[in-house]
Write an enzyme that holds these catalytic residues in place. Sequence first.
Site, short mmCIF file in Angstrom:
data_model
loop_
_atom_site.label_atom_id
_atom_site.label_comp_id
_atom_site.label_asym_id
_atom_site.label_seq_id
_atom_site.Cartn_x
_atom_site.Cartn_y
_atom_site.Cartn_z
N GLY A 103 0.81 -1.21 0.00
CA GLY A 103 0.00 0.00 0.00
C GLY A 103 0.84 1.26 0.00
N CYS A 104 0.99 1.85 1.17
CA CYS A 104 1.65 3.16 1.26
C CYS A 104 3.14 3.09 0.96
CB CYS A 104 1.39 3.77 2.64
SG CYS A 104 -0.36 4.16 2.90
N VAL A 105 3.79 1.96 1.26
CA VAL A 105 5.20 1.82 0.91
C VAL A 105 5.36 1.82 -0.60
CG1 VAL A 105 7.18 0.24 0.93
CG2 VAL A 105 5.92 0.70 3.04
#
Length: 207
Positions: free
Chosen positions: A148-150
């Site tokens: 996701g955010c990584v």
Amino acid sequence: MQDQDNIRSGFNGTLTFGHRPALLIVDFQRGFTEPALSPLASDCGAAVLATNELIDAMRGVGTVIFTLLGYQRNLSDMGAWGRKCTSLDTLIQGTPTCEIDPRLHYDPATDLVLRKTQASAFFGTPLSALLAARRCDSLIVAGATTSGCVRASVVDAMQNAFPPFVVQECVADRSAAQHASNLVDMQSKYAEVVSLARMRQMLEQLK
């Protein structure tokens, strides 16, 4: 780690680690690391402890930046993402879910904290300008979640010309399958995925 089909397609290059790296720790906050607080969380203990080794190795080399994902209580800053991920409403600014995991070696005297509302650490934040002002030539990435955010932050790092280096032991995901597939994807297309031991060697050479 490399996918042979991608290699045959020309995704076979490498990124050069620079002399002025920064460390980006994406959303290692209690809402992602303490399952009792949010359904978004998973057991990230091993990755958090590995990230402490990475933080310690980074001291004296470059800037350490933490991001926190969170929203106003009325959720007016969430945008459309909440329609897809309905548990994002557990991440309210000023509550425990939006606190840096207390196990991390965060130093308020030197480290930067950026608050964000979307997946990428670059979207709607001054991250790109901060890195440019520090003449950053590579970005080390840790945190959650891998898929996701990584991953979103890694893609934007590449698009903003800050070559990203993902430290394998220092990223985590609630899904083992998505964790593994996104490491392959990032290594093939957007980043260098390296071991913690290798990154520590790389940082030691800069001291």
